[in-house]
Scaffold this motif. Structure first.
Motif, PDB file in Angstrom:
ATOM      1  N   ALA A  10       0.859  -1.211   0.050  1.00 20.75           N
ATOM      2  CA  ALA A  10      -0.110   0.030   0.302  1.00 20.75           C
ATOM      3  C   ALA A  10       0.651   1.202   0.104  1.00 20.75           C
ATOM      4  O   ALA A  10       0.448   2.305  -0.547  1.00 20.75           O
ATOM      5  CB  ALA A  10      -0.894  -0.047   1.227  1.00 20.75           C
ATOM      6  N   ALA A  11       2.031   1.239   0.786  1.00 24.51           N
ATOM      7  CA  ALA A  11       3.044   2.391   0.664  1.00 24.51           C
ATOM      8  C   ALA A  11       3.858   2.366  -0.495  1.00 24.51           C
ATOM      9  O   ALA A  11       4.808   3.135  -0.387  1.00 24.51           O
ATOM     10  CB  ALA A  11       3.749   2.308   2.087  1.00 24.51           C
ATOM     11  N   LEU A  12       3.840   1.300  -1.330  1.00 26.29           N
ATOM     12  CA  LEU A  12       4.852   1.149  -2.426  1.00 26.29           C
ATOM     13  C   LEU A  12       6.393   0.875  -1.999  1.00 26.29           C
ATOM     14  O   LEU A  12       7.127   1.409  -2.381  1.00 26.29           O
ATOM     15  CB  LEU A  12       4.665   2.296  -3.252  1.00 26.29           C
ATOM     16  N   LYS A 198      -1.379   8.881  -1.931  1.00 26.34           N
ATOM     17  CA  LYS A 198      -0.269   7.911  -1.613  1.00 26.34           C
ATOM     18  C   LYS A 198       0.986   8.591  -1.104  1.00 26.34           C
ATOM     19  O   LYS A 198       1.617   8.149  -0.315  1.00 26.34           O
ATOM     20  CB  LYS A 198      -0.006   7.166  -2.700  1.00 26.34           C
ATOM     21  N   GLN A 199       0.890  10.047  -1.277  1.00 22.58           N
ATOM     22  CA  GLN A 199       2.118  11.056  -0.988  1.00 22.58           C
ATOM     23  C   GLN A 199       1.570  11.707   0.261  1.00 22.58           C
ATOM     24  O   GLN A 199       2.605  12.749   0.270  1.00 22.58           O
ATOM     25  CB  GLN A 199       2.847  11.561  -1.981  1.00 22.58           C
ATOM     26  N   GLY A 223       4.955  10.627   6.858  1.00 21.43           N
ATOM     27  CA  GLY A 223       4.273  10.435   5.328  1.00 21.43           C
ATOM     28  C   GLY A 223       3.609   8.864   5.462  1.00 21.43           C
ATOM     29  O   GLY A 223       4.168   8.163   6.758  1.00 21.43           O
ATOM     30  N   THR A 224       2.958   8.450   4.456  1.00 15.97           N
ATOM     31  CA  THR A 224       2.319   7.074   4.646  1.00 15.97           C
ATOM     32  C   THR A 224       3.549   5.949   4.482  1.00 15.97           C
ATOM     33  O   THR A 224       3.320   5.034   5.013  1.00 15.97           O
ATOM     34  CB  THR A 224       1.357   6.795   3.590  1.00 15.97           C
ATOM     35  N   SER A 225       4.591   6.398   3.965  1.00 14.64           N
ATOM     36  CA  SER A 225       6.037   5.577   3.779  1.00 14.64           C
ATOM     37  C   SER A 225       6.602   5.319   5.027  1.00 14.64           C
ATOM     38  O   SER A 225       7.227   4.404   5.233  1.00 14.64           O
ATOM     39  CB  SER A 225       6.674   5.850   2.738  1.00 14.64           C
ATOM     40  N   ASP A 226       6.418   6.506   5.950  1.00 17.10           N
ATOM     41  CA  ASP A 226       7.119   6.438   7.078  1.00 17.10           C
ATOM     42  C   ASP A 226       6.578   5.421   8.286  1.00 17.10           C
ATOM     43  O   ASP A 226       7.322   4.825   8.944  1.00 17.10           O
ATOM     44  CB  ASP A 226       7.230   7.728   7.893  1.00 17.10           C
ATOM     45  N   SER A 227       5.323   5.627   8.528  1.00 18.29           N
ATOM     46  CA  SER A 227       4.456   4.774   9.429  1.00 18.29           C
ATOM     47  C   SER A 227       3.232   5.022   9.101  1.00 18.29           C
ATOM     48  O   SER A 227       2.520   6.136   9.468  1.00 18.29           O
ATOM     49  CB  SER A 227       4.898   5.274  10.761  1.00 18.29           C
ATOM     50  N   ARG A 228       2.635   4.009   8.400  1.00 20.02           N
ATOM     51  CA  ARG A 228       1.233   3.996   8.072  1.00 20.02           C
ATOM     52  C   ARG A 228       0.125   4.000   9.090  1.00 20.02           C
ATOM     53  O   ARG A 228      -0.640   4.724   9.138  1.00 20.02           O
ATOM     54  CB  ARG A 228       0.989   2.732   7.167  1.00 20.02           C
TER      55      ARG A 228
END
Length: 249
Positions: A10-12, A198-199, A223-228
């Motif tokens: 989900a976070a690519l 997403k970003q 961000g979503t990629s740091d900790s959803r």
């Protein structure tokens, strides 16, 4: 494990490893059941998997210290808000007054950003001017606890309310704009930029107790990629507050 893989996709994150792993698994199953796959193709998948493993051992690892994650307002000057707002589709804000975020420069960026897009959205929450108890306590929290104050809460709040009314009633807008009043200061301010994308990014500032100045308050950005998990926690905080807030008369 399944939850971690789902969160990564989900976070690519780590997509190359998952693609190669999936191919290797499929080829392994097919090989057991039949000889339809050539030896050359099997070797190609095996070498691809080996290449991904080798690449991951040499790829630079992010080395983020706690001091890089937790900063004061000056720590975000490398990514000025106005430049980010011009590119945004959706922006959420909660702050007791929001006077610093709703500056002329940032409002110009919001006009060029979410309020100029048909699918753009701007939502703003500030403290409820009709709730005297909340307003009085906010003065103690935000004015009386600052060693070197530069702004007065009441004057800033009145100015922001005038700006919100002007935006709502007189500004031409393509995107949507809403603002509400919250009767409680939770002790933090929150800005979310494209929170449903997403970003998406969330910036949280803690008001603290007896700061030297407003600029010295602790911030962090996710961000979503740091900790959803914690990204969703903070966006849900805003949604809960929005649901509890009232629309202006």
């Amino acid at each position: 494990m399944a939850r971690r893989v789902s969160a990564d996709i989900a976070a690519l994150r780590h997509l190359d490893a998952y693609v190669v792993s999936a191919l290797a698994l499929v080829f392994a199953v097919v090989t057991v059941l039949s000889d339809a796959i050539s030896v050359d193709l099997r070797w190609a998948v095996a070498l691809a998997g080996l290449g991904v493993l080798v690449y991951r051992t040499t790829a630079p690892k992010p080395d983020v210290t706690i001091d890089q994650l937790l900063q004061d307002r000056q720590g975000f000057e490398a990514a000025p808000a106005a430049a980010r707002l011009r590119k945004a589709r959706e922006v959420w804000l909660f702050a007791p007054t929001g006077i610093n975020f709703l500056s002329e420069e940032n409002l110009a960026a919001l006009r060029a950003g979410p309020m100029s897009r048909p699918d753009g959205s701007l939502r703003v929450m500030v403290l409820d001017p009709a709730n005297e108890a909340a307003m009085t306590l906010a003065v103690r929290q935000l004015d009386d606890s600052i060693t070197y104050p530069l702004q007065e809460f009441g004057a800033c709040h009145r100015q922001v309310v005038q700006r919100l009314e002007a935006i709502a009633n007189t500004w031409p807008k393509t995107g949507t704009f809403e603002y509400r009043y919250l009767d409680y200061n939770p002790g933090f301010s929150l800005v979310a930029i494209d929170p449903t994308g997403k970003q998406g990014r969330v910036i949280v500032e803690f008001h603290g107790f007896r700061n030297e100045a407003t600029s010295s308050r602790m911030h962090f950005e996710l961000g979503t990629s740091d900790s959803r998990r914690w990204f969703l926690y903070w966006t849900n905080q805003f949604e809960q507050m929005w649901a509890a807030a009232r629309s202006p008369d």
